[in-house]
Design an enzyme around this catalytic site. Structure first.
Site, PDB file in Angstrom:
ATOM      1  N   ASN A 136      -7.662   8.655   2.155  1.00 48.33           N
ATOM      2  CA  ASN A 136      -7.545   9.632   3.162  1.00 48.33           C
ATOM      3  C   ASN A 136      -8.356  11.046   2.795  1.00 48.33           C
ATOM      4  O   ASN A 136      -8.622  11.146   1.680  1.00 48.33           O
ATOM      5  CB  ASN A 136      -6.121  10.059   3.116  1.00 48.33           C
ATOM      6  CG  ASN A 136      -5.731  11.175   1.951  1.00 48.33           C
ATOM      7  OD1 ASN A 136      -5.937  12.206   1.983  1.00 48.33           O
ATOM      8  ND2 ASN A 136      -5.405  10.705   0.819  1.00 48.33           N
ATOM      9  N   PHE A 192      -3.079  19.188  -9.375  1.00 48.06           N
ATOM     10  CA  PHE A 192      -4.371  19.199  -9.754  1.00 48.06           C
ATOM     11  C   PHE A 192      -5.128  18.123  -9.528  1.00 48.06           C
ATOM     12  O   PHE A 192      -5.810  17.579 -10.264  1.00 48.06           O
ATOM     13  CB  PHE A 192      -4.309  19.701 -11.505  1.00 48.06           C
ATOM     14  CG  PHE A 192      -3.591  20.967 -11.804  1.00 48.06           C
ATOM     15  CD1 PHE A 192      -3.744  22.099 -11.019  1.00 48.06           C
ATOM     16  CD2 PHE A 192      -2.878  20.948 -12.709  1.00 48.06           C
ATOM     17  CE1 PHE A 192      -3.148  23.344 -11.152  1.00 48.06           C
ATOM     18  CE2 PHE A 192      -2.123  22.036 -13.281  1.00 48.06           C
ATOM     19  CZ  PHE A 192      -2.410  23.376 -12.258  1.00 48.06           C
ATOM     20  N   CYS A 221      -5.954  16.453  -6.020  1.00 43.86           N
ATOM     21  CA  CYS A 221      -6.486  16.198  -4.790  1.00 43.86           C
ATOM     22  C   CYS A 221      -8.192  16.033  -4.862  1.00 43.86           C
ATOM     23  O   CYS A 221      -8.965  17.148  -5.222  1.00 43.86           O
ATOM     24  CB  CYS A 221      -6.260  17.362  -3.676  1.00 43.86           C
ATOM     25  SG  CYS A 221      -6.962  16.896  -1.913  1.00 43.86           S
TER      26      CYS A 221
HETATM   27  C1  LIG Z   1      -2.744  10.876   3.200  1.00 43.86           C
HETATM   28  C2  LIG Z   1      -2.375  11.496   1.804  1.00 43.86           C
HETATM   29  C3  LIG Z   1      -2.168  12.853   1.487  1.00 43.86           C
HETATM   30  C4  LIG Z   1      -1.794  13.346   0.242  1.00 43.86           C
HETATM   31  N1  LIG Z   1      -1.637  14.522   0.105  1.00 43.86           N
HETATM   32  C5  LIG Z   1      -1.228  15.044  -1.121  1.00 43.86           C
HETATM   33  C6  LIG Z   1      -0.962  16.448  -1.346  1.00 43.86           C
HETATM   34  O1  LIG Z   1      -1.033  17.202  -0.241  1.00 43.86           O
HETATM   35  N2  LIG Z   1      -0.321  16.674  -2.706  1.00 43.86           N
HETATM   36  C7  LIG Z   1      -0.586  15.774  -3.564  1.00 43.86           C
HETATM   37  O2  LIG Z   1      -0.057  16.101  -4.765  1.00 43.86           O
HETATM   38  N3  LIG Z   1      -0.785  14.362  -3.422  1.00 43.86           N
HETATM   39  C8  LIG Z   1      -1.315  13.969  -2.149  1.00 43.86           C
HETATM   40  N4  LIG Z   1      -1.431  12.606  -1.858  1.00 43.86           N
HETATM   41  C9  LIG Z   1      -1.325  11.939  -2.982  1.00 43.86           C
HETATM   42  C10 LIG Z   1       0.039  11.090  -3.122  1.00 43.86           C
HETATM   43  O3  LIG Z   1       0.989  12.167  -3.548  1.00 43.86           O
HETATM   44  C11 LIG Z   1       0.159   9.970  -4.194  1.00 43.86           C
HETATM   45  O4  LIG Z   1      -0.112  10.550  -5.571  1.00 43.86           O
HETATM   46  C12 LIG Z   1      -0.895   8.972  -4.029  1.00 43.86           C
HETATM   47  O5  LIG Z   1      -1.105   8.697  -2.610  1.00 43.86           O
HETATM   48  C13 LIG Z   1      -0.591   7.684  -4.953  1.00 43.86           C
HETATM   49  O6  LIG Z   1       0.484   7.267  -4.618  1.00 43.86           O
HETATM   50  P1  LIG Z   1       0.940   5.655  -3.526  1.00 43.86           P
HETATM   51  O7  LIG Z   1      -0.044   4.738  -4.127  1.00 43.86           O
HETATM   52  O8  LIG Z   1       2.261   5.494  -3.544  1.00 43.86           O
HETATM   53  O9  LIG Z   1       0.078   6.284  -2.342  1.00 43.86           O
HETATM   54  C14 LIG Z   1      -1.659  12.292  -0.640  1.00 43.86           C
HETATM   55  C15 LIG Z   1      -2.106  10.736  -0.370  1.00 43.86           C
HETATM   56  C16 LIG Z   1      -2.188  10.589   0.693  1.00 43.86           C
HETATM   57  C17 LIG Z   1      -2.317   8.882   1.070  1.00 43.86           C
END
Ligand SMILES: Cc1cc2nc3c(=O)[nH]c(=O)nc-3n(C[C@H](O)[C@H](O)[C@H](O)COP(=O)(O)O)c2cc1C
Ligand SMILES: Cc1cc2nc3c(=O)[nH]c(=O)nc-3n(C[C@H](O)[C@H](O)[C@H](O)COP(=O)(O)OP(=O)(O)OC[C@H]3O[C@@H](n4cnc5c(N)ncnc54)[C@H](O)[C@@H]3O)c2cc1C
Ligand code: SF4
Ligand code: SF4
Ligand code: SF4
Lengths: 444, 440
Positions: free
Chosen positions: A73, A132, A134
C-alpha cells in the site's frame, strides 16, 4: 480452564487478538464491529499531522489461486480529523471498557507529541503506539521509517513520549533496517514499555507491462509501497525472535505483527515470544470474522497441550532457535517414499536431480512411475518432501541412532576444523556425483 | 448402461453399492479446503438447513484443526457426519456455492464435512459436555434423526433424556431407508454411539409407544415429550391384486436390503411404481441387486417427477428403464405377481386423466410400490388435543410446540417427509423450545 486474557505492559485485553493500526481501525464503527466479532484490542489508525492520500492505493501479489499472498500500500496515516477520532475513541471505550484501545501516533516536534499524547489520554486510550515504521510518503517528510531507521532519533523521541505519557507506550518498529536489534535497543533505552513489529517492508509488487509503471499506478506513475500479508510472516518471525532473545530487549513485552491469518500463525508468534498479536491484511481480505477461527484454534491447541494462559507457552520455541554452529552435525535423515501413496508425478525426481543431489532414481516401469531414493546419495535436504504433492508421501526418516552429538562449535573448541573436504554426505566422498558429460543427451 | 451381477457375498454387495461420496484422504481434503474463498455471509451457510458455519470449518480443516472443524459442524448439526454424505448437497450447500456462477465445480462441502467428523469420531475426541443437571426429564418417541438431535441438545441443556424406539437400532431411516451407496450401516451407527458415549441419553429399543396407557405413563413421568416418529409404512394403493405375493412397499424393501444386504431376494424382472426420490432409490437398488430388467413407471411426465434430476440420472446409469404417463390399474398373476396392468395417462385441460382405452401389461416377478408413506395418524389420535393438518402432519408453532403444550414435534412427522438434515435441525430447535417453555 483456558483463559485468553492478557496484560500487555499494563494494557489489559480479553484476548491477544488485536487489530493492527491500518484501514480496519480507521473508525469507531469498524472497531466496535471488530470487538463484537471477538477481537480483544485495536490499535487505532495512526493519528498525527494532516495528510492527503492518493487514489489507487493497494497492489498485491497473487500466487496461483491464492489472492493477496503479498499485499502493498501507499496509504499515509489517517486522513480523518483528529477531533473525530478522539470523540470516537471515547465512544468505543464507553461501550467496551475492558477491550484494549491503543492510539497509534506520528507527529514531528516535541510540542506536537506532548499535545497529542494529552489528547488521546483524555479520550480514554489504554496505550500509545509510536509509528516509526511507515516506509512511504511519511518518511519523505522525516517521520515514520525515517525515524525507525535512525536509532538515536528514535531514542530521543521515545524519551519525550515517556516523559509526557501516563499510559503504557508501545514502540512499533520498521523492518527496513539491517539489524532490528539496533532500533529495538534504542527504544528500550529510551524507556519504551513494549515493542511491536513489524510495520511494512519497502516493496514493488509488480510492473504493468503496458504502462511500465509499478502497482498501484497513480496516473501513470507509482512509488515504493509497504509490503505485508502472508508473504512477510517469515521475516516478521525472525525479527521477533531477534528481539525476544536479546538480553535487554527481551525483557519488554512484544506484540507480533506480519502476515498473521490463522490460529497456527498466532501460536507460532507466541512461541517466539509475542504476548499479543496484531493483524491487518487478513482482515482487509476476509473481514473481522476470521477471529473466530483464530480463537477456536488457539483454545483447542491450549486445551490439547494443557495450557491455561498464553504465558504458559510464550517464548517456548526460543531456546530451540539457535545459531547454526550449535546444530548436531551427526543428525542424519533420509527421504523415504511411501509407494502406496505415490501418484508418479516424478516432481521429486526432477527436483532432486536438477536442483539438489541426484539421489532419486526414476522407475524402469513406464506404467508404475514410482521413483526410488538412492539412500547413499540422499543428504537429507528435505527438497523432495517439500515438492511432493501428496500429504505424508515422502517422509524424512531419522537414520542416526541418537548416540552421537558434535556441533561446529564443539569442533572449533576441540581444534577439529576440517582441512579437507571430508563430509560423508557431500559430493566426492560417500556421495556419488555423476560425470558432467552424463548430462549430455547428444554428442557434442 | 451399467449391468450389475447379482451379489452373493458382502464384498460383492459392497462393490455394487460403492459409496458415492467416499471418505476424503488428507491430500484431497487439503486441496479442496484451499479452494474455498471464505465468502462473507456465505451462500452455502444460508442454504444449509442447519446453518453450519461452512467457511469456518473448511478453514479449520485447512489449518489442521480438524477437531475444531468437527466442533463447528456438530454445534449446528448433531448428525453432521451422516449429513455430509446423505444430504442432497447439490440442491443445498454445494448448489449455493459461489463457484457455480463461474462454471467452476463447487466446493465439495459434504465430503469435507464428513472428513472432519470421521476423524473426530474415530479418535473418539470428546467435544461436548452434559449440561449441569436441572432435575427435569424429557421423553423422546422415536430414535430417528429428529429424536436423536433433540436428545443431544437436551442433554447439553442438563435434561435427563429417555428415547423410546420401536426398532432395535437407532437413527430411523438413516439406517433403514437411505440408499446403501450413500452411507453404510456401520458409519450411521458409529456416529450415534459416539454421541451417546459423550452425552449419555438412554435408548429403549423394541419399545413402540402405541397405546394410551404408554402415553399416560410418559405424561406422568416426564416434563416434556418430543414426537419424532417420522412416517409409517408404504401406503396402500387399493389396486386389484395388490395383495399378491411379490408386491412390496419401497420402504419395506429398502429396510430389508439395509438389514440383509446380499441376502435380500430380488428376482429377474422388477417394476417400481412412483416418481419420487424413494422410487429412484428403489429402482437403483433393484438394479444393483442384479435384477435383469428394472422398469420405473410414473403416472406423469418426466418433467413433473418429484425426484431430483441427479437421483433419476443415477437410476438410469444403473441400468433402469423408465415409462412415463402410465398408471397401474391392477396386478396380474396367480397367487404370485406376474405383471402390472397399466393404463396410459394424458393431460386434459391441465388435469391428468387415465385413458382406460389404452392399457397394457408389463411382465415382472416383483412390484415395488414407491407411492408414499402413510402418516402415523393412529398414534396422533391417542394424544389429547393434538392438532394435525389435512395431510396428517403434526402442527407446531415457532418453538416446535404442538397444540398439546407438553408435546413438541419435528422431522418427517411434521414436514411430511424431507431430509435427515431437516429432522436434525428440528430436533435441536425443539429441545431449545422445550427448554424455553420449561423455564418460562
Ligand atoms: C493499507 C495499510 C495501511 C497501513 N497503515 C498503517 C498506519 O497508519 N500505521 C501503522 O503503524 N501501520 C500501518 N500499516 C501497517 C500494519 O499495521 C501492519 O504493521 C502490517 O500491515 C503488517 O501486518 P499484516 O501482515 O497483518 O498486514 C498499514 C498497512 C496497510 C496494509
Ligand atoms: C427411501 C428413502 C430414502 C431417503 N434418502 C435420503 C437421503 O439420501 N438423504 C436424506 O437426507 N434423507 C433421505 N431420506 C429422508 C430421511 O431419511 C428422513 O427425512 C429422516 O430420516 C427423518 O427423520 P425422523 O427422525 O423425522 O424420522 P425417521 O427417520 O423415520 O425416524 C423415526 C423413528 O421413530 C421410530 N418410531 C416410529 N413410530 C414409533 C413409535 N410409535 N414408538 C416408538 N418409536 C417409533 C421409528 O422406528 C424410527 O426409528 C430418505 C427417506 C426414504 C424413505
Ligand atoms: S474496496 Fe470499496 S473503497 Fe475500495 S475501490 Fe472497492 S468500492 Fe471503492
Ligand atoms: S513427488 Fe511424491 S507423488 Fe510425485 S513421484 Fe515423488 S513421491 Fe511420488
Ligand atoms: S460459497 Fe463456496 S467458496 Fe464460498 S464459503 Fe461457501 S463453500 Fe466456500
Amino acid at each position: 480452564m483456558v483463559d485468553l486474557s492478557i496484560n500487555f505492559a499494563g494494557i489489559k485485553a480479553p484476548n491477544p487478538f488485536w487489530l493492527a493500526s491500518a484501514p480496519p481501525t480507521n473508525s469507531g464503527y469498524q472497531i466496535m464491529k471488530a470487538f463484537e466479532a471477538g477481537w480483544g484490542g485495536a490499535v487505532w489508525k495512526t493519528l498525527g499531522v494532516p495528510v492527503v492520500n492518493v487514489s489507487s492505493r493497494y497492489g498485491s501479489v497473487n500466487y496461483r489461486n491464492t489472492r493477496m499472498m503479498g499485499f502493498n500500500n501507499i496509504e499515509l496515516i489517517t486522513d480523518r480529523p483528529l477531533a473525530d477520532n478522539l470523540r470516537e475513541i471515547e465512544e468505543v471505550k464507553k461501550y467496551f471498557p475492558d477491550h484494549a484501545v491503543i492510539a497509534s501516533l506520528m507527529v514531528e516536534s516535541r510540542a506536537e507529541w506532548e499535545q497529542i499524547i494529552k489528547d488521546v489520554e483524555n479520550a480514554g486510550a489504554d496505550g500509545i503506539e509510536l509509528n516509526f515504521g511507515c516506509p512511504h510518503g511519511m518518511c519523505e517528510r522525516g517521520m515514520g521509517s525515517a525515524v525507525g531507521q535512525e536509532p538515536e532519533v528514535l531514542k530521543t523521541i521515545v524519551g519525550w513520549v515517556k516523559e509526557a505519557a501516563k499510559i503504557p507506550v508501545i514502540t512499533k518498529l520498521s523492518p527496513n533496517i539491517s539489524h532490528i536489534t539496533d532500533p529495538g535497543l534504542a527504544a528500550v533505552q529510551g524507556g519504551t514499555d513494549s515493542i511491536s513489529l513489524i510495520n511494512t517492508i519497502k516493496s514493488i509488487v509488480g510492473i504493468d507491462l503496458d504502462s511500465y509503471a509499478p502497482y498501484p499506478i497513480v496516473d501513470g506513475k507509482g512509488t515504493n509501497g509497504g509490503y505485508c500479508g502472508p508473504a512477510v510472516k517469515p521475516i516478521a518471525m525472525h525479527m521477533l525472535k531477534d528481539l525476544a532473545q536479546h538480553p535487554e530487549i527481551g525483557k519488554v513485552p512484544l506484540s507480533g505483527i506480519g502476515g498473521i491469518e490463522t490460529w497456527r500463525d498466532v501460536v507460532e508468534f507466541i512461541l517466539l515470544g509475542a504476548t499479543s498479536v496484531q493483524v491487518c491484511t487478513a482482515v482487509m481480505h476476509y473481514g473481522f470474522g476470521i477471529v473466530r477461527e483464530m480463537e477456536a484454534g488457539l483454545r483447542q491447541f491450549m486445551e490439547d497441550k494443557g495450557y491455561n494462559t498464553i504465558y504458559d507457552f510464550a517464548g517456548k520455541a526460543l531456546p530451540n532457535v539457535t545459531e547454526w554452529k550449535h546444530l548436531n552435525l551427526k543428525h542424519k535423515v533420509v527421504a523415504e517414499i511411501n509407494a502406496d501413496k505415490c501418484i508418479g508425478c516424478d516432481l521429486c525426481y526432477i527436483a532432486c536431480d536438477d536442483g539438489a543431489h541426484q539421489a532419486i532414481a526414476l522407475s524402469d516401469d513406464p506404467v508404475n512411475r514410482i521413483p526410488s531414493i538412492i539412500e547413499e546419495n540422499c543428504v537429507g535436504c528435505n527438497l523432495c518432501s517439500l515438492v511432493c504433492p501428496v500429504e505424508d508421501c515422502i517422509t524424512m526418516v531419522k537414520k542416526d541412532d541418537g548416540t552421537q552429538h558434535i556441533t561446529w562449535n564443539e569442533r572449533t573448541l576441540n581444534d577439529d576444523i576440517p582441512v579437507t573436504f571430508d563430509d560423508d554426505r557431500a559430493g566426492g566422498k560417500g556421495h556419488f556425483v555423476p560425470k558432467p558429460t552424463d548430462a549430455l543427451k547428444n554428442e557434442r | 448402461m451399467a449391468e450389475y451381477k447379482r451379489p452373493t457375498t458382502k464384498a460383492e454387495f459392497d462393490k455394487n453399492f460403492k459409496q458415492k461420496k467416499p471418505l476424503m484422504n488428507d491430500t484431497e481434503a487439503y486441496y479442496e479446503a484451499s479452494r474455498c474463498l471464505f465468502c462473507y455471509d456465505a451462500p452455502c451457510v444460508q442454504a444449509c438447513p442447519t446453518h453450519i458455519d461452512i467457511p469456518l470449518f473448511i478453514k479449520q480443516i485447512h489449518t489442521d484443526n480438524v477437531t475444531g472443524a468437527s466442533k463447528t459442524i456438530f454445534d449446528s448439526n448433531w448428525l453432521g457426519n451422516a449429513c455430509g454424505v446423505v444430504c442432497p448437497t447439490g440442491v443445498l450447500c454445494e448448489g449455493a456455492c459461489v463457484y457455480n456462477h463461474q462454471d467452476v465445480p463447487p466446493i465439495q462441502i459434504g465430503r469435507l464435512q464428513n472428513y472432519a467428523t470421521n476423524k473426530t469420531i474415530d479418535a473418539n475426541k470428546t467435544l461436548f459436555k452434559v449440561g449441569a443437571s436441572n432435575g427435569k426429564k424429557i421423553a423422546v418417541i422415536g430414535a430417528g434423526p429428529a429424536g436423536l438431535a433433540c436428545a443431544c441438545e437436551a442433554r447439553t441443556l442438563g435434561y435427563e433424556v429417555d428415547l423410546f424406539e420401536a426398532k432395535d437400532k437407532p437413527s430411523g431411516l438413516t439406517v433403514h431407508g437411505i440408499a446403501p451407496y450413500k452411507i453404510t450401516n456401520e458409519e450411521v451407527l458409529k456416529e450415534v454411539e459416539y454421541l451417546q458415549n459423550q452425552l449419555g441419553f438412554n435408548i429403549k429399543y423394541n419399545t413402540a409407544i402405541d397405546s394410551k396407557d404408554e402415553l399416560t405413563m410418559l405424561e406422568t413421568n416426564y416434563d416434556a415429550i418430543f414426537i419424532g416418529v417420522g412416517l409409517g409404512a408404504t401406503r396402500h394403493l387399493g389396486l386389484e391384486g395388490e395383495d399378491k405375493k411379490g408386491v412390496v412397499g419401497a420402504v419395506e424393501f429398502i429396510e430389508e436390503l439395509r438389514m440383509k444386504h446380499h441376502n435380500t431376494k430380488v428376482p429377474a424382472k422388477v417394476v417400481v411404481i412412483g416418481g419420487g426420490n424413494t422410487a429412484m432409490d428403489a429402482a437403483s437398488e433393484a438394479a444393483r441387486m442384479g435384477a435383469r430388467k428394472t422398469v420405473l413407471a410414473y403416472r406423469n411426465s418426466k418433467e413433473n417427477m418429484g425426484a431430483y434430476g441427479f437421483e433419476y440420472d443415477l437410476a438410469i446409469s444403473a441400468g433402469v428403464d423408465s415409462l412415463f404417463n402410465v398408471t397401474p390399474i391392477g396386478i396380474v398373476g396367480n397367487g404370485h405377481v406376474e405383471g402390472v396392468k397399466f393404463a396410459k395417462t394424458e393431460l386434459v385441460e391441465g388435469k391428468l386423466q387415465t385413458n382406460m382405452n389404452n392399457t397394457f401389461i408389463v411382465r415382472c416377478d416383483m412390484v415395488i410400490k414407491a407411492t408414499g408413506q402413510a402418516k402415523q395418524g393412529h398414534l396422533y389420535d391417542l394424544i389429547d388435543d393434538l392438532d394435525i393438518d389435512k395431510k396428517t402432519r403434526i402442527k407446531i408453532n415457532s418453538e416446535f410446540q404442538t397444540s398439546n403444550a407438553k408435546y413438541f414435534a419435528g422431522g418427517d412427522a411434521v414436514n411430511g417427509g424431507a431430509e435427515v438434515v431437516n429432522a436434525a435441525y428440528d430436533g435441536k430447535m425443539a429441545a431449545q423450545g422445550i427448554h424455553n417453555w420449561l423455564n418460562k
